[in-house]
Scaffold this motif. Structure first.
Motif, mmCIF file in Angstrom:
data_model
loop_
_atom_site.group_PDB
_atom_site.id
_atom_site.type_symbol
_atom_site.label_atom_id
_atom_site.label_comp_id
_atom_site.label_asym_id
_atom_site.label_seq_id
_atom_site.Cartn_x
_atom_site.Cartn_y
_atom_site.Cartn_z
ATOM 1 N N LYS A 53 -15.124 -69.828 -25.933
ATOM 2 C CA LYS A 53 -14.876 -69.492 -24.534
ATOM 3 C C LYS A 53 -13.471 -68.935 -24.386
ATOM 4 O O LYS A 53 -12.523 -69.456 -24.964
ATOM 5 C CB LYS A 53 -15.000 -70.736 -23.640
ATOM 6 N N LEU A 54 -13.313 -67.893 -23.596
ATOM 7 C CA LEU A 54 -12.009 -67.302 -23.338
ATOM 8 C C LEU A 54 -11.153 -68.193 -22.441
ATOM 9 O O LEU A 54 -9.938 -68.126 -22.459
ATOM 10 C CB LEU A 54 -12.181 -65.920 -22.702
ATOM 11 N N SER A 55 -11.758 -69.080 -21.724
ATOM 12 C CA SER A 55 -11.067 -69.944 -20.766
ATOM 13 C C SER A 55 -9.974 -70.781 -21.432
ATOM 14 O O SER A 55 -10.066 -71.132 -22.595
ATOM 15 C CB SER A 55 -12.094 -70.882 -20.124
ATOM 16 N N SER A 56 -8.961 -71.114 -20.653
ATOM 17 C CA SER A 56 -7.940 -72.035 -21.152
ATOM 18 C C SER A 56 -8.216 -73.461 -20.687
ATOM 19 O O SER A 56 -7.500 -74.386 -21.046
ATOM 20 C CB SER A 56 -6.551 -71.592 -20.701
ATOM 21 N N SER A 57 -9.264 -73.635 -19.890
ATOM 22 C CA SER A 57 -9.629 -74.972 -19.434
ATOM 23 C C SER A 57 -11.158 -75.108 -19.371
ATOM 24 O O SER A 57 -11.746 -75.065 -18.295
ATOM 25 C CB SER A 57 -9.012 -75.266 -18.073
#
Length: 149
Positions: free
Chosen positions: A95-99
């Motif tokens: 996932k590209l997300s940081s959270s």
């Protein structure tokens, strides 16, 4: 595609990964980070780059792995990378997300259980890794520097 004898219908159509993400970004006209992050395909580019880094790591260390594979079912379950190393199956979601959220972990767990994967890994841009015996949520560096069999 990964082939498993599971009760779900598998999608066996090819999935395209760009091995050279720099070339992809140049061809699509994204010279800066802001340009890149504004693109709808940035998540796919991130997945391809992370997978390439994992494969380079495994190959340069001479680790005898089987794969790489991906898994997709018709009802939407997906694993971006599946490989076997020393008889241990790794199910990796990127996932590209940081959270990443708990829903991401639940989807990973469900897809990994379908194929009997012993290790479940969610790779994102997080700075706070979480790990137990079978599951890990970490960034790419955390995954590559984790203990390998």
């Amino acid at each position: 595609p990964y082939h498993a004898n599971i009760r779900k219908r598998l999608v066996k159509s090819p999935k395209v990964f760009w091995r050279d993400s720099g070339l992809l970004h140049s061809l699509l006209g994204s010279p800066t980070m802001d340009d890149l992050l504004a693109q709808p395909w940035v998540g796919v580019s991130w997945e391809s780059w992370v997978i390439e880094q994992i494969l380079i790591f495994l190959n340069t260390r001479g680790l005898p792995f089987d794969g790489p594979y991906y898994l997709r079912t018709t009802d939407g379950h997906e694993l971006d990378l599946v490989f076997r190393l020393y008889d241990v199956t790794y199910a990796v979601e990127i996932k590209l997300s940081s959270s990443p959220g708990m829903d991401d972990m639940k989807r990973l767990r469900k897809a990994a259980e379908m194929i009997g994967a012993e290790k479940q890994v969610l790779i994102s841009r997080t700075v706070n890794p979480v790990e137990n015996e079978t599951m890990m949520s970490t960034n790419l560096r955390g995954f590559l520097t984790s203990t390998w069999p």
